[in-house]
Design an enzyme around this catalytic site. Structure first.
Site, PDB file in Angstrom:
ATOM      1  NE  ARG A  44      43.435  44.963  41.900  1.00  0.00           N
ATOM      2  CZ  ARG A  44      44.046  44.064  41.242  1.00  0.00           C
ATOM      3  NH1 ARG A  44      44.867  43.474  42.172  1.00  0.00           N
ATOM      4  NH2 ARG A  44      43.742  43.588  40.157  1.00  0.00           N
ATOM      5  CD  GLU A  59      40.495  47.081  41.419  1.00  0.00           C
ATOM      6  OE1 GLU A  59      41.281  48.179  41.251  1.00  0.00           O
ATOM      7  OE2 GLU A  59      40.701  46.128  40.973  1.00  0.00           O
ATOM      8  CB  SER A  98      39.257  44.948  38.085  1.00  0.00           C
ATOM      9  OG  SER A  98      40.038  43.945  37.585  1.00  0.00           O
TER      10      SER A  98
HETATM   11  N1  EPU Z   1      35.391  34.637  34.931  1.00  0.00           N
HETATM   12  C1  EPU Z   1      33.924  34.238  34.364  1.00  0.00           C
HETATM   13  N2  EPU Z   1      33.603  35.243  33.601  1.00  0.00           N
HETATM   14  C2  EPU Z   1      33.995  36.293  33.245  1.00  0.00           C
HETATM   15  C3  EPU Z   1      35.394  36.962  33.902  1.00  0.00           C
HETATM   16  C4  EPU Z   1      36.046  35.740  34.705  1.00  0.00           C
HETATM   17  O1  EPU Z   1      33.689  33.222  34.543  1.00  0.00           O
HETATM   18  O2  EPU Z   1      33.331  37.381  32.852  1.00  0.00           O
HETATM   19  C5  EPU Z   1      36.165  33.713  35.675  1.00  0.00           C
HETATM   20  C6  EPU Z   1      37.394  33.204  34.829  1.00  0.00           C
HETATM   21  O3  EPU Z   1      37.210  32.232  34.003  1.00  0.00           O
HETATM   22  C7  EPU Z   1      38.394  32.827  35.906  1.00  0.00           C
HETATM   23  C8  EPU Z   1      38.239  33.680  37.012  1.00  0.00           C
HETATM   24  O4  EPU Z   1      36.716  34.310  36.868  1.00  0.00           O
HETATM   25  O5  EPU Z   1      38.432  31.455  36.025  1.00  0.00           O
HETATM   26  C9  EPU Z   1      39.019  34.522  37.436  1.00  0.00           C
HETATM   27  O6  EPU Z   1      39.101  35.582  36.082  1.00  0.00           O
HETATM   28  P1  EPU Z   1      40.348  36.324  35.547  1.00  0.00           P
HETATM   29  O7  EPU Z   1      41.569  35.192  35.592  1.00  0.00           O
HETATM   30  O8  EPU Z   1      40.263  36.984  34.289  1.00  0.00           O
HETATM   31  O9  EPU Z   1      40.859  37.127  36.649  1.00  0.00           O
HETATM   32  P2  EPU Z   1      40.150  38.193  37.708  1.00  0.00           P
HETATM   33  O10 EPU Z   1      39.827  37.657  39.205  1.00  0.00           O
HETATM   34  O11 EPU Z   1      38.711  38.388  37.159  1.00  0.00           O
HETATM   35  C10 EPU Z   1      41.947  39.753  38.475  1.00  0.00           C
HETATM   36  C11 EPU Z   1      42.408  41.170  38.830  1.00  0.00           C
HETATM   37  C12 EPU Z   1      42.609  41.659  37.307  1.00  0.00           C
HETATM   38  C13 EPU Z   1      43.909  40.941  36.961  1.00  0.00           C
HETATM   39  C14 EPU Z   1      43.637  39.306  36.851  1.00  0.00           C
HETATM   40  C15 EPU Z   1      44.752  38.454  36.326  1.00  0.00           C
HETATM   41  C16 EPU Z   1      40.915  41.962  40.360  1.00  0.00           C
HETATM   42  C17 EPU Z   1      39.529  42.760  40.912  1.00  0.00           C
HETATM   43  N3  EPU Z   1      41.172  41.911  39.110  1.00  0.00           N
HETATM   44  O12 EPU Z   1      40.828  39.560  37.613  1.00  0.00           O
HETATM   45  O13 EPU Z   1      43.074  42.967  37.474  1.00  0.00           O
HETATM   46  O14 EPU Z   1      44.359  41.330  35.606  1.00  0.00           O
HETATM   47  O15 EPU Z   1      43.003  38.979  37.990  1.00  0.00           O
HETATM   48  O16 EPU Z   1      45.477  38.455  37.468  1.00  0.00           O
HETATM   49  O17 EPU Z   1      41.590  41.341  41.355  1.00  0.00           O
HETATM   50  C18 EPU Z   1      42.563  45.524  37.347  1.00  0.00           C
HETATM   51  O18 EPU Z   1      42.840  45.415  38.531  1.00  0.00           O
HETATM   52  O19 EPU Z   1      42.413  46.307  36.600  1.00  0.00           O
HETATM   53  C19 EPU Z   1      42.589  44.029  36.714  1.00  0.00           C
HETATM   54  C20 EPU Z   1      42.291  43.895  35.366  1.00  0.00           C
END
Ligand code: EPU
Length: 335
Positions: free
Chosen positions: A163, A331, A236
């Site tokens: 990012r 972010e 995010s």
């Molecule tokens: N999780 C929870 N509770 C929640 C949300 C997430 O327990 O409310 C856990 C999930 O179960 C999972 C882990 O956290 O094990 C990661 O969650 P997720 O796969 O949804 O991905 P993220 O790390 O929360 C990042 C990006 C997203 C992108 C997703 C998929 C960042 C800040 N965000 O989210 O990007 O779509 O991975 O690759 O890196 C964006 O930048 O706007 C965005 C949506």
């Protein structure tokens, strides 16, 4: 170019904040930035706004918003294995994805559904489902501000990280990106490292193909992220924090199912999980809330004010710190 005074920004930020700016300039050709520099327009505060999908306006913007609207996808080079595209900054990101689908170009398919314009993609190195846009960027072209001197940075000079890029760090606000150069594969080549994506392919009983990956990424996104046409948000809101390994290990006594990924300087945790474990998921006060399906997303259900969003995210940051001693960083760009 088109110039507007005291311009409302509600339709130019996906958070749907009802703010305005002193001056709003739509650039219809990249070279118009040179004219603006000559006219001394860039001597005043300015902000380059793409699709407005990664910004939170906390008040009226007392300066000039520069908004590129020039679009286009040019093929610069092509052989049997790969293609080089030069894409104008004002092109909708999803139009590029559609172009790749139509011509069977591989590389960007996991990034379908990300709102915004192509020119914004390298700034924060957009990433999702195991792919970061840097993986396909060859170079970034534009004008250095305020002089409007042309630049072209090859990918290696862009300092891409999670990012992050040179455009978000030392050159923040100092580059008007006009075109992004992408190198894409013409041979099938997939990134299937992300569990939710492979599970969705299996669930829909689909073999990997460009169309099927796009379809499954969209399904996964729809199941977790709000539709920005219905709910105000900027995706995010927080970055996933990187912490020393020892801190992550210690945190496991509090969160036994702690999600962590290897990172360059430690381990990366999931900010969404921390906010969720702190009890904020689904929280709502008036029209400001934390999205019930993904705690990483701060939402405006309709009429939330910048103050209400500000108060909410500050409260979440301090509560997560009090509970887990981790300081979350937004972010989104906060103006
Ligand atoms: N999780 C929870 N509770 C929640 C949300 C997430 O327990 O409310 C856990 C999930 O179960 C999972 C882990 O956290 O094990 C990661 O969650 P997720 O796969 O949804 O991905 P993220 O790390 O929360 C990042 C990006 C997203 C992108 C997703 C998929 C960042 C800040 N965000 O989210 O990007 O779509 O991975 O690759 O890196 C964006 O930048 O706007 C965005 C949506």
């Amino acid at each position: 170019m088109k110039v507007f005074q005291d311009f409302p920004l509600q339709d130019h930020n996906t958070f749907k904040m009802k703010v305005s700016c002193r001056k709003f300039i739509e650039l219809e050709r990249p070279e118009e930035i040179v004219t603006l520099a000559e006219q001394q327009d860039l001597a005043q505060p300015y902000y380059i706004l793409g699709g407005g999908s990664n910004v939170l306006f906390t008040h009226d913007y007392e300066g000039t918003i520069l908004h590129p609207v020039f679009q286009g996808i040019e093929t610069m080079e092509e052989d049997a294995q790969s293609v080089t595209l030069r894409v104008a900054a004002g092109t909708e990101w999803e139009d590029l994805i559609d172009h790749c689908l139509e011509h069977q170009y591989y590389g960007l398919e996991n990034l379908t559904g990300i709102p915004g314009l192509v020119g914004s993609a390298p700034v924060q190195n957009i990433g999702a489902y195991g792919v970061e846009v840097k993986d396909c960027i060859l170079a970034v072209e534009g004008y250095l501000l305020p002089t409007a001197e042309p630049f072209r940075y090859e990918a290696a000079a862009c300092q891409f990280g999670y990012r992050s890029s040179i455009f978000k760090k030392e050159l923040s606000g100092k580059c008007f990106i006009s075109h992004v150069w992408f190198r894409l594969s013409k041979e099938p080549h997939y990134t299937l490292t992300y569990k939710a994506l492979t599970e969705e392919l299996a669930h829909q009983q689909l073999e990997p193909s460009l169309e099927n990956i796009v379809r499954c990424v969209r399904a996964v996104r729809d199941s977790k992220l709000p539709n920005i046409d219905e709910i105000g948000c900027a995706g995010s809101f927080f970055q996933n924090p990187v912490v020393p390994e020892a801190q992550a290990t210690a945190l496991k006594s509090q969160i036994p199912d702690l999600v962590s990924y290897p990172a360059v300087n430690g381990v990366k945790l999931a900010a969404g999980q921390l906010i969720d474990k702190a009890g904020w998921k689904g929280y709502r006060k008036d029209d400001a809330g934390i999205y019930p399906k993904q705690a990483l997303v701060v939402v405006n259900y309709g009429n939330a004010t910048p103050e209400e969003i500000h108060q909410l995210y500050e409260t979440v940051i301090s509560d997560v710190y009090n509970k887990f001693q981790i300081t979350l960083q937004p972010e989104v760009n906060i103006l």
